[in-house]
Scaffold this active site. Structure first.
Site, PDB file in Angstrom:
ATOM      1  N   ASP A   1      48.539  41.471  35.248  1.00  0.00           N
ATOM      2  CA  ASP A   1      47.750  40.881  34.170  1.00  0.00           C
ATOM      3  C   ASP A   1      48.612  40.236  33.100  1.00  0.00           C
ATOM      4  O   ASP A   1      49.685  40.734  32.763  1.00  0.00           O
ATOM      5  CB  ASP A   1      46.860  41.952  33.528  1.00  0.00           C
TER       6      ASP A   1
ATOM      7  N   GLU B   1      32.587  42.120  37.067  1.00  0.00           N
ATOM      8  CA  GLU B   1      33.809  42.859  37.351  1.00  0.00           C
ATOM      9  C   GLU B   1      34.120  43.667  36.117  1.00  0.00           C
ATOM     10  O   GLU B   1      34.297  43.111  35.038  1.00  0.00           O
ATOM     11  CB  GLU B   1      34.961  41.880  37.603  1.00  0.00           C
TER      12      GLU B   1
ATOM     13  N   TYR C   1      38.408  37.881  47.088  1.00  0.00           N
ATOM     14  CA  TYR C   1      38.812  37.312  45.807  1.00  0.00           C
ATOM     15  C   TYR C   1      40.076  36.509  46.061  1.00  0.00           C
ATOM     16  O   TYR C   1      41.119  37.072  46.371  1.00  0.00           O
ATOM     17  CB  TYR C   1      39.069  38.461  44.831  1.00  0.00           C
TER      18      TYR C   1
END
Ligand SMILES: Cc1ncc(COP(=O)(O)O)c(C=O)c1O
Lengths: 403, 263
Positions: free
Chosen positions: B60, B49, B175
């Site tokens: 994040d 990734e 994911y």
């Protein structure tokens, strides 16, 4: 469908104002956003909810705010008659609390047990902390570390009101970073948290919901104008950070096509410099904080920092409904520089006995031109969306005065 | 077809959990990232990734935020990221590369142009954190038009009613975000993850990679027992930033071994 309806019936079911708006958030938040939308759609028509909102607007916020004829500025500018919608007289000193009240009441009904908010200058943080205190909900406010240093009095106010302040050091430690951090917190505690966004930005339903709560400004002003002078203004003018006070003023006038709607962005040190916060006049469409709208960004789609002497205006985006009204031409968007705002700040204080916040001082700079443009028969309505107490330190500094 | 399907098919026939390794493009410069990509593939990463830096990475945690800032300060652009993929392909033809980032840099590049150039560079798929199914029409059709996989995130908050919509147009793999939170925080309870993986697998018919908060080989082993692949990001990014390429690759090697031998 007639044109006027096309302006006032936004957004569509997907939260779109034309091509703008939408729901650009991480999957973790999507279920929350959808639940919020469902709750808001329900309660916005619920008589008990509306009654409670109106009761607290009256008794706690101090609504309706007066409509005031600014006679001495009218004389000074030598043209159209200037009226102020006095939202600076609200509890906590700005329009921000209209929206906080609505959202916290909604949070309570949704059974949320924790309030979070982002703030730049601290006005939205103070307003949120104020309402959260009144309803006994714990409140945490995310504020950029740079702003925490710049806005100490508001940090102390929020502490007094029982809120916990998170000083955000990521990015450059300003408003957009505070918003990122609030979103990160929400992603982490999605079930119990209600995120009170402070302007008409963010994912759907925020832009529409915040606008609806702020529309009390325009509804009152429209009625008051008809009552006082028997006609609508030729132009309604407001400053724009994210655009909530402007959207609240504009929305009830959208179908009155003879009323020009004029938003004033912060031109900072000038639109020809990188130091401004004029997303519509100096940015282009992009995707940030949950919605598609005009953004300050570089060629590669990286968001750039806004600048304005007014901490409440230096957000690099603008609410998607303004982006829409700009593109369809229903509203006009102009700008005013730091220097112009400083000049108006002082002029309004001396002439009207009203120390305006630096934000509406921007609007006043364009009211001056417009007054001349419209001439003596013209009527201008301006939203005096905040008072200047919070700004005296930064204005003194800008003028080289030591306090 | 992308490299993702054969990669996951091979893992399945070996009854092995895969290892998906994340690295931020341009952190702190392109040459370092290229060395990392090559090294990760050589140490056994089944999928790479490649993070596309963005100024406002709202999903994040601090580790990847700081990596993005370093990358941007080093002058990384999306064009530069695609150039990296191309250079990686000069030596590594088989390891799939998935670009992971936020909507605005892709939007600014132009979804169609981005999809075309990403495919030409040798990328296999894209993960876009802030484009949920409700908003995906334009990006998805651009990627599909170039034969690229649009890999989706599913979260613990994604309920059964919503899950089919989330996985509807996914390809390659799904994911699964193991916990509510940002990258680099703690990961969810293993039992919950096992149930979620089964749910997502059944709804999508695709392999499920689990990430967010996996930092140690022990944890990679636990996740590898229940998921089709283990994703590690912040731990590798952190090791690179504090200890350099060799140490980061050493850690990646032990994570790969842990995932591969979990069952
Ligand atoms: C007095 C005042 N006006 C305007 C703004 C800008 O926000 P908006 O454009 O959403 O009204 C702020 C923000 O803090 C403010 O305090």
């Amino acid at each position: 469908m007639t044109q006027p309806n096309a302006f006032s019936q936004q957004p569509d079911a997907e939260g779109r104002f034309g091509q703008f708006g939408g729901r650009y958030v991480a999957e973790t938040l999507m279920p929350n956003i959808l639940a919020l939308e469902e709750a808001y759609e329900h309660y916005k028509n619920d008589p008990d909810f509306i009654a409670e909102f109106e009761e607290f607007s009256r008794d706690f916020v101090g609504r309706p705010s007066p409509l005031y004829f600014a006679e001495r500025l009218t004389e000074e500018f030598g043209g159209a008659k200037i009226w102020f919608k006095r939202d600076e007289l609200n509890h906590t000193g700005a329009h921000k609390i209209n929206n906080c009240l609505g959202q916290v009441l909604l949070a309570k009904r949704m059974g949320k047990t924790r309030i979070i908010a982002e703030t730049g200058a601290g006005q939205h943080g103070v307003a949120t902390a104020t309402v959260a205190a009144r309803f006994g909900l714990p409140c945490e406010v995310f504020m950029g570390a740079t702003d925490v240093k710049r806005q100490k009095p508001n940090v102390f106010r929020m502490n007094l009101l029982g809120a916990k302040i998170h000083s955000v050091t990521s990015g450059r430690g300003t408003l957009k970073d505070a918003m990122n951090e609030a979103l990160r917190d929400w992603v982490t505690y999605p079930d119990e948290t209600f995120y009170v966004i402070g302007t008409v930005a963010g994912p759907h339903p925020y832009p529409a919901m915040v606008r609806d709560f702020q529309s009390v400004i325009g509804r009152e002003a429209r009625e008051q104008m008809l009552e006082r002078i028997g006609r609508l203004p030729d132009a309604a003018v407001a400053c724009i950070g994210g655009g909530s006070n402007a959207m609240g003023l504009f929305h009830p006038f959208l179908e009155d096509e003879d009323v020009r709607l004029i938003g004033v962005e912060a031109a900072g040190k000038g639109l020809d410099t990188p130091d401004h916060a004029a997303s519509l006049n100096g940015g282009r469409p992009g995707i940030l904080h949950g919605n598609k709208t005009y953004l300050l960004q570089d060629e590669d789609g990286q968001i750039t920092e806004g600048h304005s002497i007014s901490a409440g205006l230096d957000y690099p985006g603008i609410g998607p409904e303004h982006a829409f009204l700009h593109d369809v031409g229903r509203a006009e968007y102009r700008s005013a520089t730091d220097a112009e705002a400083l000049e108006m700040f002082q002029l309004c204080s001396k002439k009207e006995g009203i120390i305006p916040a630096l934000e509406p001082a921007h609007a006043l700079a364009r009211v001056r031109d417009l007054a001349k443009e419209l001439g003596k028969d013209g009527v201008i309505l301006m939203n005096m969306c905040g008072r200047g107490d919070k700004d005296v330190f930064s204005v003194a500094e800008a003028l080289g005065v030591e306090l | 077809m992308t490299r993702l399907a054969p990669t996951f098919a091979a893992l399945k026939s070996d009854n092995r959990a895969g290892f998906v390794a994340y690295v931020m493009a341009g952190d702190p410069d392109a040459d370092t990232t290229l060395k990392m990509m090559q090294g990760l593939a050589d140490k056994g990463a089944d999928v790479l990734e490649l993070g596309v830096p963005f100024t406002d990475p709202m999903a994040d945690g601090p580790t990847i935020q700081r990596a993005a800032i370093r990358a941007l300060e080093g002058g990384t652009t999306l064009k530069g990221v695609l150039a990296l993929v191309k250079r990686f392909r000069e030596t590594h033809m088989d390891t799939p590369v998935v670009l992971m980032g936020y909507a605005n840099p892709f939007f600014a590049y132009g979804f169609e142009d981005f999809a075309r150039d990403a495919a030409a560079a040798g990328a296999d798929g894209v993960i876009c954190v802030d484009i949920p199914p409700e908003e995906d029409t334009e990006l998805r059709s651009a990627l599909e038009g170039q034969g690229l996989s649009f890999v989706r995130l599913a979260a613990p908050t994604t309920d059964d009613k919503r899950l089919p919509q989330v996985v509807a147009h996914t390809s390659g793999f799904v994911y699964y975000v193991s916990t509510t939170g940002v990258t680099g925080a703690g990961s969810g309870a293993t039992g919950d993850i096992e149930a979620a993986v089964a749910r997502v697998r059944a709804a999508s018919g695709l392999p499920v990679a689990v990430g967010f908060g996996v930092k140690t080989p022990e944890r990679a082993t636990e996740i590898g027992k229940v998921a089709d692949a283990v994703v590690v990001g912040s731990a590798i990014v952190d090791a690179l930033a504090t200890d350099g390429v060799d140490q980061a690759l050493h850690l990646a090697g032990s994570l790969a071994d842990a995932a591969h031998s979990a069952r």
